[in-house]
Design a protein around this motif. Structure first.
Motif, mmCIF file in Angstrom:
data_model
loop_
_atom_site.group_PDB
_atom_site.id
_atom_site.type_symbol
_atom_site.label_atom_id
_atom_site.label_comp_id
_atom_site.label_asym_id
_atom_site.label_seq_id
_atom_site.Cartn_x
_atom_site.Cartn_y
_atom_site.Cartn_z
ATOM 1 N N ARG A 29 0.827 -1.209 0.000
ATOM 2 C CA ARG A 29 0.000 0.000 0.000
ATOM 3 C C ARG A 29 0.864 1.262 0.000
ATOM 4 N N ASP A 30 2.164 1.102 0.210
ATOM 5 C CA ASP A 30 3.087 2.243 0.197
ATOM 6 C C ASP A 30 3.669 2.430 -1.194
ATOM 7 N N GLY A 31 3.986 3.679 -1.521
ATOM 8 C CA GLY A 31 4.637 3.976 -2.794
ATOM 9 C C GLY A 31 6.146 3.845 -2.669
ATOM 10 N N ILE A 32 6.765 3.176 -3.621
ATOM 11 C CA ILE A 32 8.220 2.972 -3.621
ATOM 12 C C ILE A 32 8.776 3.481 -4.941
ATOM 13 N N ILE A 33 9.752 4.379 -4.849
ATOM 14 C CA ILE A 33 10.371 4.972 -6.040
ATOM 15 C C ILE A 33 11.880 4.915 -5.866
ATOM 16 N N LEU A 34 12.583 4.458 -6.896
ATOM 17 C CA LEU A 34 14.049 4.495 -6.956
ATOM 18 C C LEU A 34 14.428 5.442 -8.084
ATOM 19 N N ALA A 35 15.147 6.522 -7.760
ATOM 20 C CA ALA A 35 15.464 7.553 -8.748
ATOM 21 C C ALA A 35 16.951 7.862 -8.711
ATOM 22 N N ASP A 36 17.449 8.416 -9.834
ATOM 23 C CA ASP A 36 18.857 8.830 -9.866
ATOM 24 C C ASP A 36 19.004 10.199 -9.219
ATOM 25 N N ALA A 37 20.227 10.739 -9.243
ATOM 26 C CA ALA A 37 20.491 12.004 -8.556
ATOM 27 C C ALA A 37 19.721 13.169 -9.156
ATOM 28 N N GLY A 38 19.347 13.079 -10.443
ATOM 29 C CA GLY A 38 18.595 14.154 -11.078
ATOM 30 C C GLY A 38 17.104 14.051 -10.896
ATOM 31 N N GLY A 39 16.608 12.989 -10.246
ATOM 32 C CA GLY A 39 15.176 12.828 -10.025
ATOM 33 C C GLY A 39 14.483 11.963 -11.061
ATOM 34 N N THR A 40 15.213 11.412 -12.028
ATOM 35 C CA THR A 40 14.595 10.543 -13.033
ATOM 36 C C THR A 40 14.281 9.196 -12.403
ATOM 37 N N PRO A 41 13.009 8.730 -12.480
ATOM 38 C CA PRO A 41 12.654 7.450 -11.843
ATOM 39 C C PRO A 41 13.298 6.268 -12.555
ATOM 40 N N LEU A 42 13.930 5.396 -11.764
ATOM 41 C CA LEU A 42 14.506 4.158 -12.292
ATOM 42 C C LEU A 42 13.562 2.973 -12.073
ATOM 43 N N PHE A 43 12.788 3.048 -10.997
ATOM 44 C CA PHE A 43 11.817 1.990 -10.693
ATOM 45 C C PHE A 43 10.733 2.596 -9.810
ATOM 46 N N MET A 44 9.458 2.150 -10.003
ATOM 47 C CA MET A 44 8.376 2.553 -9.116
ATOM 48 C C MET A 44 7.280 1.492 -9.180
ATOM 49 N N ASN A 45 6.540 1.352 -8.074
ATOM 50 C CA ASN A 45 5.404 0.427 -8.090
ATOM 51 C C ASN A 45 4.143 1.180 -8.508
ATOM 52 N N GLY A 46 3.030 0.466 -8.534
ATOM 53 C CA GLY A 46 1.797 1.060 -9.042
ATOM 54 C C GLY A 46 1.317 2.228 -8.205
ATOM 55 N N ILE A 47 1.358 2.086 -6.875
ATOM 56 C CA ILE A 47 0.909 3.172 -6.005
ATOM 57 C C ILE A 47 1.737 4.427 -6.248
ATOM 58 N N ALA A 48 3.054 4.262 -6.398
ATOM 59 C CA ALA A 48 3.912 5.420 -6.659
ATOM 60 C C ALA A 48 3.553 6.079 -7.975
ATOM 61 N N GLY A 49 3.203 5.274 -8.986
ATOM 62 C CA GLY A 49 2.789 5.847 -10.259
ATOM 63 C C GLY A 49 1.526 6.680 -10.130
ATOM 64 N N GLU A 50 0.527 6.194 -9.340
ATOM 65 C CA GLU A 50 -0.693 6.960 -9.114
ATOM 66 C C GLU A 50 -0.387 8.278 -8.399
ATOM 67 N N LEU A 51 0.512 8.228 -7.399
ATOM 68 C CA LEU A 51 0.872 9.445 -6.664
ATOM 69 C C LEU A 51 1.537 10.471 -7.577
ATOM 70 N N LEU A 52 2.430 10.012 -8.434
ATOM 71 C CA LEU A 52 3.105 10.944 -9.337
ATOM 72 C C LEU A 52 2.133 11.568 -10.323
ATOM 73 N N LYS A 53 1.113 10.792 -10.755
ATOM 74 C CA LYS A 53 0.112 11.367 -11.655
ATOM 75 C C LYS A 53 -0.670 12.482 -10.966
ATOM 76 N N SER A 54 -0.939 12.324 -9.656
ATOM 77 C CA SER A 54 -1.700 13.338 -8.923
ATOM 78 C C SER A 54 -0.883 14.593 -8.654
ATOM 79 N N HIS A 55 0.446 14.495 -8.706
ATOM 80 C CA HIS A 55 1.306 15.640 -8.403
ATOM 81 C C HIS A 55 2.323 15.868 -9.523
ATOM 82 N N SER A 56 1.887 15.728 -10.756
ATOM 83 C CA SER A 56 2.817 15.830 -11.899
ATOM 84 C C SER A 56 2.714 17.162 -12.613
#
Length: 680
Positions: A363-390
């Motif tokens: 139920r938690d959002g998990i995001i792995l990103a590089d130093a510039g903020g580009t996402p390298l990996f994310m789960n579904g919840i994290a994708g929904e969160l990013l859509k709401s704040h994109s």
């Protein structure tokens, strides 16, 4: 640089090591041989100088006739003196002239050989040799002079009665024997004075060396030379100065003749070393080509293995010697790695499927990103969160979530398929893998349940506070009535304690209700124009008894003594200042100091309250503005509920300003309130 080139250079370097060492030995031999030749010249010059010293000592021993001169001169028999002098000249061919001088160096009597002619009366008073003999009372050889080529030297011998015997000695006959000694075909022994002028002898013409060059050589530190220039070429040799004279003995030989054997030997050895170097180069070239093929095949095979290409083995035909066993072992290893790779790929795919399923169920959002903020990996919840704040893109949303201080803020998002919004608390951590760029792990923890529980608690607290307000007012009224009717002092003290407790409880209820109004937006500001210093003075008077009792010094500086007027809700700002002063008094030790200062800049007023208490840790400088949050150190327990700073923050935010905590210079806490000069 290719492997072949590196191998060739390495083998050439190894082959040239003995050549280089031999070259160093050759250089050492060359310098040593030159030095030995110059040492030979040095020995010859010293030998000649020693012979000249012995010759001068022999002349000194031949001066025994001076006793007869003294005897005849003392009796006035001058003719006999003259006869003695003439006999001395006739028996000593190297004596050219003899004279008797008075104590001032002037001639009293003189005789000379037929070969020597000197006109005028002798006056040797200015000769340094005469003065030296007069001072020391010893026989002294004067400075050598050139008489049409050969060197001559005056001799001064003290006599009784203050007189001196003066002799002119010709050294050419002595030097003719020395001049017959030769060094090779061009080397000879020469005489020169210390000013660089060389003496000439019959049949022996010295090299035409500039006197200035010789003089500089004689006054130098080295007694050997190998580059002395003359019109007919360069000369090598050495020199030795004869003691107690201005004569220098030189040995000079043409440089090309002196070092001819050294040059010939050096040329032959250089030719040999060159032949060895050429042979080493061609041998290195042959063996480098021989080794290159199997090593290049090994390198290419290793590159194929590193690229996960296990299908092409090494060509066994290129191997020879020990390379054959190495090729066979490499091909066997490659086959085993191919089998292991196939097994591991299947296992990795299976584990990846399990991990993907587990992460997707969180139920938690998990995001792995590089130093510039580009996402390298994310789960579904994290994708929904990013859509709401994109609004600023995925990178912008990730950078906001991972920014410093973001962990204190909740993220609200509408998840697909759910009616109510959910709340997430961001937590981030940066990792620096050893062989890659740093990455950021961002976890958006689902705190919807905690948020709902907090909302229920707030509602419960507000309801309880509202319901307690009316009974508390009635309780305070009955306490006042009882206090007015009570006559017993002990009972009055008990009633006073009840009154203080009820006031404290009532103040807590008022604070809870005020925060509820502020958060709900029902509290309205009542701006008015007022002088800040007057408001500060009222608050200071309220706390002055408490501060004086604990001997806490209080200093106030409002805009450097100049008027500072602002338009705001005076009652609420006075409450903010009271809360800050209350905290400062609470955390300041007895005998400490509290400072209030204020100033305006760019339309903003800043009011600061500073103490010298234990201070606020950096990690707690944002937490202290939350409701019911208190620091453990510095204050006695039971002296507050953790609402004062929260209320101060709400009031400053209603005015469009802010509040922050800093470390005071010298230790302690400094709370700074910022509000616009005009609040509408």
């Amino acid at each position: 640089m290719s492997f072949f080139t590196r191998l060739l250079l390495m083998m050439i370097s190894v082959g040239l090591l003995p050549v280089i060492s031999s070259g160093a030995l050759l250089y050492y031999y060359q310098q040593r041989s030159k030095n030995n030749i110059l040492e030979l010249h040095t020995s010859l010059s010293r030998l000649a100088a020693g012979s000249m010293v012995r010759y001068m000592e022999d002349i000194t021993q031949r001066l025994a006739f001076t006793q007869m001169v003294e005897m005849f001169y003392s009796t006035g028999e001058k003719e006999k003196v003259r006869d003695v002098l003439l006999d001395t000249l006739n028996s000593n061919r190297d004596f050219l002239a003899a004279a008797v001088l008075d104590s001032k160096g002037r001639e009293l009597m003189r005789v000379a050989s037929d070969e020597y002619h000197e006109s005028g009366r002798l006056d040797r008073s200015a000769d340094p040799g005469f003065r030296s003999s007069k001072l020391s009372g010893n026989i002294v050889f004067g400075s050598f002079e050139s008489r049409e080529g050969p060197p001559v030297s005056p001799i001064y011998c003290p006599l009784k009665g203050g007189r001196f015997l003066y002799l002119t000695v010709d050294f050419s006959r002595f030097w003719e024997g020395m001049q017959s000694q030769t060094i090779g075909r061009t080397g000879h022994v020469y005489l020169a004075d210390t000013d660089g002028r060389m003496f000439r002898f019959p049949g022996a013409e010295p090299p035409a060396v500039a006197p200035a060059a010789l003089k500089g050589l004689f006054h130098g530190l080295d007694y050997k030379f190998d580059t002395l220039s003359a019109p007919d070429g360069k000369y090598a040799g050495a020199f030795t100065q004869v003691p107690r004279s201005n004569i220098v003995v030189l040995t000079m030989q043409r440089r090309d003749e002196a070092f001819r054997h050294v040059r010939v030997t050096t040329f032959l050895l250089l030719a040999l070393l060159m032949a060895v170097a050429v042979a080493a180069y061609y041998l290195a070239l042959y063996y480098a080509r021989l080794i290159q093929e199997p090593v290049s095949e090994l390198i290419e095979g290793s590159e194929r293995v590193s690229a996960q290409d296990f299908d092409r083995p090494l060509d066994q035909d290129l191997a020879w010697g020990e390379f054959s066993g190495l090729f066979a072992a490499f091909n066997s290893m490659q086959g085993q790695m191919k089998k292991y790779r196939d097994m591991q790929v299947d296992k990795m795919l299976e584990e990846k499927r399990k991990l993907d399923l587990l992460v997707s169920l969180l139920r938690d959002g998990i995001i792995l990103a590089d130093a510039g903020g580009t996402p390298l990996f994310m789960n579904g919840i994290a994708g929904e969160l990013l859509k709401s704040h994109s609004s600023g893109g995925e990178k912008g949303a990730i950078q906001r979530f991972a920014a410093s201080g973001a962990e204190q803020e909740l993220v609200q998002a509408k998840i697909y398929g759910e009616q109510k919004p959910r709340y997430y608390k961001p937590m981030s951590e940066q990792f620096r893998p050893r062989n890659s760029e740093p990455v950021t792990l961002l976890v958006l923890r689902d705190v919807t349940l905690e948020h709902e529980i907090d909302a229920m608690k707030e509602e419960f607290f507000n309801s309880v506070a509202h319901d307690l307000r009316a009974p508390l007012l009635g309780l305070q009224g009955y306490i006042r009535l009882l206090g007015a009717a009570c006559k017993d002092s002990q009972q009055k003290a008990h009633l006073e304690g009840m009154r203080a407790s009820s006031r404290k409880l009532f103040s807590l209820v008022e604070d809870i209700l005020d925060i509820a109004k502020m958060e709900s937006g029902t509290l309205r500001l009542e701006p008015e124009e007022f002088e800040l210093s007057e408001m500060v003075q009222r608050s200071v008077q309220t706390f002055k008894p408490v501060l004086d009792e604990r001997k806490i010094a209080l200093s106030v500086d409002i805009n450097g003594g100049r008027p500072l007027r602002l338009t705001a809700d005076q009652r609420l700002l006075e409450r903010v200042l009271a809360n800050l002063l209350s905290n400062a008094a609470k955390f300041t030790p007895d005998g400490g100091a509290v400072t209030i200062d204020a100033h305006s800049s760019d339309g903003v007023m800043e009011l600061a309250v500073q103490d010298n208490g234990p201070g606020i840790p950096e990690k707690s400088r944002k937490v202290i503005f939350e409701k019911f949050r208190q620091l453990e150190s510095g204050a006695a327990p039971g002296k507050g509920y953790g609402l004062g700073l929260s209320i101060a923050m709400k009031i400053t935010e209603l005015h469009g300003g802010g509040i922050r905590a800093e470390e005071a210079p010298g230790g302690g806490a400094r709370i700074i309130v910022s509000v616009p000069l005009v609040t509408r």
